[in-house]
Design a protein around this motif. Structure first.
Motif, PDB file in Angstrom:
ATOM      1  N   SER A 173       2.201   3.089  10.487  1.00 34.66           N
ATOM      2  CA  SER A 173       3.545   3.489  10.050  1.00 34.66           C
ATOM      3  C   SER A 173       3.637   5.000   9.913  1.00 34.66           C
ATOM      4  CB  SER A 173       3.887   2.851   8.700  1.00 34.66           C
ATOM      5  OG  SER A 173       3.903   1.462   8.808  1.00 34.66           O
ATOM      6  N   ALA A 174       2.666   5.587   9.226  1.00 31.11           N
ATOM      7  CA  ALA A 174       2.683   7.037   9.004  1.00 31.11           C
ATOM      8  C   ALA A 174       2.725   7.776  10.341  1.00 31.11           C
ATOM      9  CB  ALA A 174       1.471   7.461   8.187  1.00 31.11           C
ATOM     10  N   LYS A 175       1.933   7.289  11.315  1.00 32.79           N
ATOM     11  CA  LYS A 175       1.910   7.909  12.652  1.00 32.79           C
ATOM     12  C   LYS A 175       3.289   7.780  13.327  1.00 32.79           C
ATOM     13  CE  LYS A 175      -2.675   8.670  13.728  1.00 32.79           C
ATOM     14  NZ  LYS A 175      -3.268   9.855  14.297  1.00 32.79           N
ATOM     15  N   LYS A 176       3.915   6.602  13.171  1.00 32.50           N
ATOM     16  CA  LYS A 176       5.233   6.386  13.780  1.00 32.50           C
ATOM     17  C   LYS A 176       6.279   7.320  13.169  1.00 32.50           C
ATOM     18  CE  LYS A 176       4.926   1.684  15.592  1.00 32.50           C
ATOM     19  NZ  LYS A 176       5.519   0.343  15.629  1.00 32.50           N
ATOM     20  N   TYR A 177       6.259   7.462  11.835  1.00 35.74           N
ATOM     21  CA  TYR A 177       7.218   8.366  11.180  1.00 35.74           C
ATOM     22  C   TYR A 177       6.980   9.809  11.624  1.00 35.74           C
ATOM     23  CZ  TYR A 177       8.546   4.534   8.050  1.00 35.74           C
ATOM     24  OH  TYR A 177       9.007   3.344   7.541  1.00 35.74           O
ATOM     25  N   ALA A 178       5.708  10.208  11.707  1.00 31.27           N
ATOM     26  CA  ALA A 178       5.373  11.574  12.135  1.00 31.27           C
ATOM     27  C   ALA A 178       5.907  11.816  13.554  1.00 31.27           C
ATOM     28  CB  ALA A 178       3.867  11.794  12.070  1.00 31.27           C
ATOM     29  N   ARG A 179       5.787  10.802  14.400  1.00 29.87           N
ATOM     30  CA  ARG A 179       6.263  10.900  15.790  1.00 29.87           C
ATOM     31  C   ARG A 179       7.789  11.046  15.833  1.00 29.87           C
ATOM     32  NH1 ARG A 179       5.770  12.533  20.108  1.00 29.87           N
ATOM     33  NH2 ARG A 179       5.884  11.471  22.090  1.00 29.87           N
ATOM     34  N   GLN A 192       7.126  21.001  14.519  1.00 29.85           N
ATOM     35  CA  GLN A 192       5.706  21.169  14.890  1.00 29.85           C
ATOM     36  C   GLN A 192       4.826  20.328  13.958  1.00 29.85           C
ATOM     37  OE1 GLN A 192       4.399  23.182  17.561  1.00 29.85           O
ATOM     38  NE2 GLN A 192       6.561  22.845  18.068  1.00 29.85           N
ATOM     39  N   VAL A 193       4.860  19.040  14.153  1.00 31.13           N
ATOM     40  CA  VAL A 193       4.211  18.108  13.231  1.00 31.13           C
ATOM     41  C   VAL A 193       2.701  18.005  13.485  1.00 31.13           C
ATOM     42  CG1 VAL A 193       4.053  15.630  12.711  1.00 31.13           C
ATOM     43  CG2 VAL A 193       6.276  16.753  12.782  1.00 31.13           C
ATOM     44  N   HIS A 194       1.936  17.991  12.394  1.00 28.90           N
ATOM     45  CA  HIS A 194       0.500  17.685  12.436  1.00 28.90           C
ATOM     46  C   HIS A 194       0.324  16.397  11.646  1.00 28.90           C
ATOM     47  CE1 HIS A 194      -0.348  21.714  13.987  1.00 28.90           C
ATOM     48  NE2 HIS A 194       0.645  22.085  13.191  1.00 28.90           N
ATOM     49  N   PHE A 195      -0.885  15.876  11.618  1.00 35.96           N
ATOM     50  CA  PHE A 195      -1.144  14.640  10.859  1.00 35.96           C
ATOM     51  C   PHE A 195      -2.404  14.885  10.041  1.00 35.96           C
ATOM     52  CE2 PHE A 195      -2.330  10.188  10.178  1.00 35.96           C
ATOM     53  CZ  PHE A 195      -1.087   9.613   9.936  1.00 35.96           C
ATOM     54  N   LEU A 253       0.864  -1.178   0.000  1.00 32.89           N
ATOM     55  CA  LEU A 253       0.000   0.000   0.000  1.00 32.89           C
ATOM     56  C   LEU A 253       0.900   1.227   0.000  1.00 32.89           C
ATOM     57  CD1 LEU A 253      -1.709  -2.261   1.736  1.00 32.89           C
ATOM     58  CD2 LEU A 253      -3.193  -0.315   2.111  1.00 32.89           C
ATOM     59  N   VAL A 254       0.503   2.228  -0.767  1.00 32.68           N
ATOM     60  CA  VAL A 254       1.207   3.511  -0.782  1.00 32.68           C
ATOM     61  C   VAL A 254       0.243   4.538  -0.207  1.00 32.68           C
ATOM     62  CG1 VAL A 254       2.291   5.277  -2.225  1.00 32.68           C
ATOM     63  CG2 VAL A 254       2.549   2.859  -2.814  1.00 32.68           C
ATOM     64  N   ALA A 255       0.698   5.259   0.809  1.00 30.93           N
ATOM     65  CA  ALA A 255      -0.155   6.258   1.448  1.00 30.93           C
ATOM     66  C   ALA A 255       0.594   7.576   1.538  1.00 30.93           C
ATOM     67  CB  ALA A 255      -0.550   5.791   2.844  1.00 30.93           C
ATOM     68  N   THR A 256      -0.158   8.669   1.589  1.00 30.53           N
ATOM     69  CA  THR A 256       0.456   9.979   1.759  1.00 30.53           C
ATOM     70  C   THR A 256      -0.162  10.651   2.980  1.00 30.53           C
ATOM     71  OG1 THR A 256      -1.159  10.922   0.246  1.00 30.53           O
ATOM     72  CG2 THR A 256       0.983  10.351  -0.684  1.00 30.53           C
ATOM     73  N   VAL A 257       0.616  11.546   3.578  1.00 29.69           N
ATOM     74  CA  VAL A 257       0.107  12.344   4.698  1.00 29.69           C
ATOM     75  C   VAL A 257       0.866  13.669   4.676  1.00 29.69           C
ATOM     76  CG1 VAL A 257       1.696  11.494   6.489  1.00 29.69           C
ATOM     77  CG2 VAL A 257      -0.586  12.237   7.125  1.00 29.69           C
TER      78      VAL A 257
END
Length: 199
Positions: free
Chosen positions: A93-99, A107-110, A28-32
């Motif tokens: 995964s996306a949440k982990k990378y953002a963290r 100042q990261v948002h999601f 799966l390819v996802a963007t955020v």
């Protein structure tokens, strides 16, 4: 007709999968959007498992082991996550990378998490006459065995591209949801059985 019982995994919901075959999600390819400007050099110097070669590519490449995925992180704060095997894994995964990025002081948002592409595959366990499909479904098919061994089938609804091989292996790509992968396979399955190679 559903797949022979031997080829069918136990407990397949035949309402959802009349063929008896459930395509497996491979990638799966996802963007955020983390919605903040990032200092890629700082991320590359301090994050573990980071790769950054700005002459070659304008993103930092990060990897994690659980779920096993790769992220491309851009200066704009946009991120692309690849390699997940499910929607849940892609989001986790996306949440982990953002963290990871957040812990480095940004100042990261999601925002705007979105699945962009799902690749699935399966095996119908019988050989297929690709020339037959190519002739009778010429509007959707492209088959040039001297260039590529599979038949490329461009389904309109859902808008999915299928790679169909003589061996009975099928790859489905271009889906935005698991449901589209399953629908596309159920639509193509009767065509595959019609052009089953006999003898």
């Amino acid at each position: 007709a559903a797949a022979p019982a031997a080829a069918r995994p136990a407990g397949v919901d035949l309402q959802k999968h009349p063929s008896g075959i459930v395509p497996k999600l491979q990638n799966l390819v996802a963007t955020v959007n983390m919605a903040c400007k990032l200092d890629l050099r700082k991320i590359a110097m301090t994050a573990r498992n980071a790769e950054y070669n700005p002459k070659r590519f304008s993103a930092v490449i990060l990897r994690i082991h659980e779920p096993k995925t790769t992220a491309l992180i851009f200066h704009s704060g946009k991120m692309v996550v690849t390699g997940a095997k499910s929607e849940v894994d892609a989001r986790t995964s996306a949440k982990k990378y953002a963290r990871i990025v957040q812990k480095l002081g940004f100042q990261v948002h999601f925002k705007d998490f979105k699945i962009q592409n799902i690749v699935g595959s399966c095996d119908v366990k019988f050989p297929i006459r690709l020339e037959g499909i190519s002739l009778s479904h010429s509007h959707f098919s492209n088959y040039e065995p001297e260039l590529f061994p599979g038949l490329i089938y461009r389904m309109r609804q859902p808008k999915i591209v299928l790679l169909i091989f003589v061996s009975g292996k099928v790859v489905l790509t271009g889906a935005k949801s698991r449901k589209e992968i399953y629908e596309a396979f159920e639509q193509i399955y009767p065509v595959l059985t019609e052009f089953r190679k006999v003898g």
